[in-house]
Design an enzyme around this catalytic site. Sequence first.
Site, PDB file in Angstrom:
ATOM      1  N   ASP A   1     -58.362 -27.662   5.979  1.00  0.00           N
ATOM      2  CA  ASP A   1     -58.821 -28.025   7.383  1.00  0.00           C
ATOM      3  C   ASP A   1     -59.563 -27.013   8.065  1.00  0.00           C
ATOM      4  O   ASP A   1     -60.584 -26.968   8.037  1.00  0.00           O
ATOM      5  CB  ASP A   1     -57.381 -28.418   8.126  1.00  0.00           C
ATOM      6  CG  ASP A   1     -57.798 -28.950   9.407  1.00  0.00           C
ATOM      7  OD1 ASP A   1     -58.887 -28.906   9.866  1.00  0.00           O
ATOM      8  OD2 ASP A   1     -56.664 -28.928  10.322  1.00  0.00           O
TER       9      ASP A   1
ATOM     10  N   GLU B   1     -51.305 -29.394   3.780  1.00  0.00           N
ATOM     11  CA  GLU B   1     -52.866 -29.145   4.687  1.00  0.00           C
ATOM     12  C   GLU B   1     -52.801 -27.405   5.008  1.00  0.00           C
ATOM     13  O   GLU B   1     -51.709 -27.016   5.695  1.00  0.00           O
ATOM     14  CB  GLU B   1     -52.622 -30.010   5.969  1.00  0.00           C
ATOM     15  CG  GLU B   1     -53.783 -29.582   6.837  1.00  0.00           C
ATOM     16  CD  GLU B   1     -53.901 -30.704   8.108  1.00  0.00           C
ATOM     17  OE1 GLU B   1     -53.213 -32.035   7.948  1.00  0.00           O
ATOM     18  OE2 GLU B   1     -54.490 -30.423   9.122  1.00  0.00           O
TER      19      GLU B   1
ATOM     20  N   GLU C   1     -55.785 -38.833  11.670  1.00  0.00           N
ATOM     21  CA  GLU C   1     -54.693 -38.672  12.685  1.00  0.00           C
ATOM     22  C   GLU C   1     -55.425 -38.776  13.892  1.00  0.00           C
ATOM     23  O   GLU C   1     -55.109 -37.854  14.838  1.00  0.00           O
ATOM     24  CB  GLU C   1     -54.389 -37.119  12.419  1.00  0.00           C
ATOM     25  CG  GLU C   1     -55.698 -36.089  12.146  1.00  0.00           C
ATOM     26  CD  GLU C   1     -55.077 -34.697  12.010  1.00  0.00           C
ATOM     27  OE1 GLU C   1     -54.370 -34.416  11.395  1.00  0.00           O
ATOM     28  OE2 GLU C   1     -55.882 -33.889  12.420  1.00  0.00           O
TER      29      GLU C   1
ATOM     30  N   ASP D   1     -48.557 -29.838   7.483  1.00  0.00           N
ATOM     31  CA  ASP D   1     -49.774 -28.950   8.026  1.00  0.00           C
ATOM     32  C   ASP D   1     -49.035 -27.502   8.356  1.00  0.00           C
ATOM     33  O   ASP D   1     -48.401 -27.371   9.209  1.00  0.00           O
ATOM     34  CB  ASP D   1     -50.287 -29.519   9.210  1.00  0.00           C
ATOM     35  CG  ASP D   1     -51.676 -28.762   9.638  1.00  0.00           C
ATOM     36  OD1 ASP D   1     -52.090 -27.748   8.876  1.00  0.00           O
ATOM     37  OD2 ASP D   1     -52.393 -29.261  10.345  1.00  0.00           O
TER      38      ASP D   1
ATOM     39  N   HIS E   1     -45.272 -30.198  21.727  1.00  0.00           N
ATOM     40  CA  HIS E   1     -45.757 -30.331  20.434  1.00  0.00           C
ATOM     41  C   HIS E   1     -45.889 -28.928  19.778  1.00  0.00           C
ATOM     42  O   HIS E   1     -46.652 -27.975  20.335  1.00  0.00           O
ATOM     43  CB  HIS E   1     -47.079 -30.971  20.777  1.00  0.00           C
ATOM     44  CG  HIS E   1     -47.713 -31.514  19.288  1.00  0.00           C
ATOM     45  ND1 HIS E   1     -47.194 -32.598  18.855  1.00  0.00           N
ATOM     46  CD2 HIS E   1     -48.892 -31.029  18.542  1.00  0.00           C
ATOM     47  CE1 HIS E   1     -47.894 -32.946  17.574  1.00  0.00           C
ATOM     48  NE2 HIS E   1     -49.100 -31.999  17.520  1.00  0.00           N
TER      49      HIS E   1
ATOM     50  N   LYS F   1     -45.598 -30.665  11.404  1.00  0.00           N
ATOM     51  CA  LYS F   1     -46.286 -29.209  11.599  1.00  0.00           C
ATOM     52  C   LYS F   1     -45.211 -28.108  11.144  1.00  0.00           C
ATOM     53  O   LYS F   1     -43.900 -28.161  11.744  1.00  0.00           O
ATOM     54  CB  LYS F   1     -46.626 -29.108  13.135  1.00  0.00           C
ATOM     55  CG  LYS F   1     -47.695 -30.175  13.429  1.00  0.00           C
ATOM     56  CD  LYS F   1     -48.987 -29.475  12.930  1.00  0.00           C
ATOM     57  CE  LYS F   1     -50.191 -30.022  13.563  1.00  0.00           C
ATOM     58  NZ  LYS F   1     -51.340 -29.314  12.819  1.00  0.00           N
TER      59      LYS F   1
ATOM     60  N   LYS G   1     -63.606 -33.067  11.169  1.00  0.00           N
ATOM     61  CA  LYS G   1     -63.177 -32.927  12.719  1.00  0.00           C
ATOM     62  C   LYS G   1     -64.717 -32.739  13.529  1.00  0.00           C
ATOM     63  O   LYS G   1     -65.410 -31.777  13.030  1.00  0.00           O
ATOM     64  CB  LYS G   1     -62.381 -31.935  13.210  1.00  0.00           C
ATOM     65  CG  LYS G   1     -60.958 -31.971  12.471  1.00  0.00           C
ATOM     66  CD  LYS G   1     -59.982 -30.928  13.010  1.00  0.00           C
ATOM     67  CE  LYS G   1     -58.604 -30.987  12.395  1.00  0.00           C
ATOM     68  NZ  LYS G   1     -57.648 -30.010  12.581  1.00  0.00           N
TER      69      LYS G   1
ATOM     70  N   LYS H   1     -47.247 -36.529   9.687  1.00  0.00           N
ATOM     71  CA  LYS H   1     -47.750 -35.293   9.423  1.00  0.00           C
ATOM     72  C   LYS H   1     -46.438 -34.374  10.059  1.00  0.00           C
ATOM     73  O   LYS H   1     -46.441 -34.567  11.397  1.00  0.00           O
ATOM     74  CB  LYS H   1     -49.040 -35.120   9.857  1.00  0.00           C
ATOM     75  CG  LYS H   1     -49.495 -33.618   9.899  1.00  0.00           C
ATOM     76  CD  LYS H   1     -50.977 -33.208   9.879  1.00  0.00           C
ATOM     77  CE  LYS H   1     -51.556 -32.236  10.856  1.00  0.00           C
ATOM     78  NZ  LYS H   1     -52.932 -32.617  10.674  1.00  0.00           N
TER      79      LYS H   1
END
Length: 372
Positions: A248, A223, A326, A197, A21, A168, A272, A166
């Site tokens: 964020d 983001e 998410e 993001d 990831h 990255k 979050k 989304k």
Amino acid sequence: MSSVIESIETLLVDLPTIRPHKLSMTTMACQTLVIVRLRDSDGVEGLGEGTTIGGLAYGPESPESIKRNIDAYLAPLLIGQPADAVATLRARLDRHARGNAIAKSALETALLDAQGKRLRLPMAVLLGGTRHDHLPVLWTLASGDTSRDIDEAFQRLEQRRHCDFKLKIGANGVDDDVRHVAAIKEALGERASVRVDVNQAWDESTAVRGIAALQAAGIDLIEQPICARDHAGLVRLAKRFEVPMLADEAVADARDGFALAAAGFSGAYALKIAKSGGPRGALALGEVAQAAGIGLYGGTLLEGTIGTAASLHAWATLPELAWGSEMFGPLLLEDDIVAEPLAYGEFGVALPQGPGLGVALDEDKLAHYVRR
Ligand code: MUC
Ligand code: MG
């Protein structure tokens, strides 16, 4: 006599991810969950989770510091205290310990789980009442490879798992990133919403160039393009572009949310539980956002099932999540440490039922994955 908190145990649990990831600051092959087991004198156990991304790559708390700071400083503030005084205990943590939002979130979750079990009420009911029992969930495409990401997106669409994606970006040059994102958006067309993001990777002039190209490619949401502390820059970007900005890292809690809104920001806030020090702090940020006309988004630090369930209970109390959520953390992990996984389907996830979090540990799995 009312129940008191008897013991607090913290465990590091290392779980492999289903694929690498890739974020702007790190590539994850494994996720470390910090699991809290809080036991009360009436025999009730509360579960909590405090989890971050990539050791110290994402923020100032690491899994090891979360565990150590709970063991050495935070747990002793709670032991022997009345177990049902959640708000008082949470304030006590803030009075005696600065920062450490993720560690505090894990403890607040465990306190709420125990209280829910004691009263036989779901955590969402303790937080104000359930308004939604199924929440939308997007998927993050971050394999680092454009065609692999496109295959993954089509697979998720066909399974009716996710219809928002989304991406990255920020680890590569801006032109490469724009090419990557535009190729994925072109392949998916109107079938899916595509967002990015940047995780703070750009300076403002790079952001102006990158966002102009992403907006032209049909991207729906940008983001955290620039540094978390640069509120003025984020306000300028929000005013400059039609495509909305999602703040964020810039907004950890209600105070940050108020400051950014007062500075003239419009767009959306990622809530979050980890960055706000628990579900109650995240909902306080949500209140500020709503008062300022800023859209809500249910965010994750890629927690496992316990942290994800705690977040879902909080988001379930909100009037509307304009940008969905998410809460896919458990789907990124190869295995789980709970008896019953969350029920994902129909482009979202069901709020777990039952008292507290509605989640139970699988002791064998936990024993297998716990760090020794
Ligand atoms: C972040 O900054 O949003 C959320 C999803 C994901 O893949 O990483 C996180 C962190
Ligand atoms: Mg983010």
